[in-house]
Design an enzyme around this catalytic site. Structure first.
Site, mmCIF file in Angstrom:
data_model
loop_
_atom_site.group_PDB
_atom_site.id
_atom_site.type_symbol
_atom_site.label_atom_id
_atom_site.label_comp_id
_atom_site.label_asym_id
_atom_site.label_seq_id
_atom_site.Cartn_x
_atom_site.Cartn_y
_atom_site.Cartn_z
ATOM 1 C CG ASP A 29 -20.883 -67.493 27.885
ATOM 2 O OD1 ASP A 29 -19.649 -67.628 27.986
ATOM 3 O OD2 ASP A 29 -21.598 -68.233 27.201
ATOM 4 C CG ASP A 69 -17.102 -69.265 23.110
ATOM 5 O OD1 ASP A 69 -16.583 -69.728 22.096
ATOM 6 O OD2 ASP A 69 -16.537 -68.422 23.833
#
Length: 241
Positions: free
Chosen positions: A31, A33
């Site tokens: 991922d 953020d």
């Protein structure tokens, strides 16, 4: 199932017995953020529109798994970005975004061991493309922010652009991209590592042979095989060598 144990302060494992061999894996999926980078880009872009508090509250609820419809929550947040300029986003990238500690070391170690690197994000190509180029990432999937043409050229419309694969990269799309990438590489998902921090990362984490939570929300920490609760991303190398 091995019981949960703290391998060293801030590093918890369950369901795995280290040390694992990095060469046994062929893909690592991140991922972006709050995992590879230190910020939630959508919240910082919203700051330029004076709406950070409002957007950040929705982001937090979505990451905690308290919002059932992630796509609707992202559309709601992006609508609040209308009028923000490309220059504002450039400022977020140059002044606020940093790689999280250990990001470069972990990616380099994985690449040295022969793994391909995938970045799947509910965030935006404006940032994922730059992170891809900075870290030499092989594959990415994320969302495209629509930009005005004409008199308001260079401003966000508050909408996202549909892509050939679909409309929004949510948890289901992250899972699909992980599985598609494994299929393209001719490997089993069990030869993949998936790292994330929010509820929308869980679908891909469930498919991977090794799931890793990084400074994650409680629901994600509980379900991951490895939880890094303090220190940098490269602490994964204490488990997988």
């Amino acid at each position: 199932m091995h019981p949960m144990q703290e391998l060293s302060p801030g590093l918890v494992i369950q369901g795995v017995q280290p040390p694992l061999n990095l060469k046994d894996f062929k893909l690592i999926a991140f991922d972006m953020d709050s995992t590879l980078i230190n910020i939630e880009c959508v919240d910082e872009i919203a700051d330029a529109a004076g709406r950070k508090e409002e957007v950040a509250a929705i982001t937090e609820a979505a990451m905690r798994g308290e919002i059932a419809d992630y796509k609707a929550s992202l559309r709601q947040r992006v609508a609040l970005l209308r009028g923000v300029t490309i220059a504002d986003m450039e400022m977020v990238y140059t002044q606020r975004l940093q790689l999280n500690p250990g990001a470069e070391q972990l990616v380099a170690a994985c690449k040295a061991a022969g793994l391909k690197v995938l970045l799947v994000s509910g965030g935006f190509t404006f940032f994922t493309d730059r992170i891809r180029d900075r870290l030499g990432i092989d594959y990415t999937r994320s969302n495209v922010l629509e930009v005005e043409s004409g008199p308001n050229c260079g401003q966000l419309t508050g909408r996202m652009v549909d892509q050939p694969w679909g409309d929004i990269c949510d948890g289901a799309e992250k899972r699909k991209m992980l599985l598609e990438t494994c299929a393209a590489l001719g490997i089993s998902p069990k030869q993949a590592i998936a790292m994330g921090d929010g509820a929308n990362d869980l679908p891909m984490m469930y498919e991977a042979g090794l799931s890793v939570a990084y400074h994650a929300k409680p629901a994600v920490r509980e379900k991951a095989m490895v939880a890094i609760n303090s220190g940098g991303l490269d602490r994964l190398l204490e488990v997988v060598r």
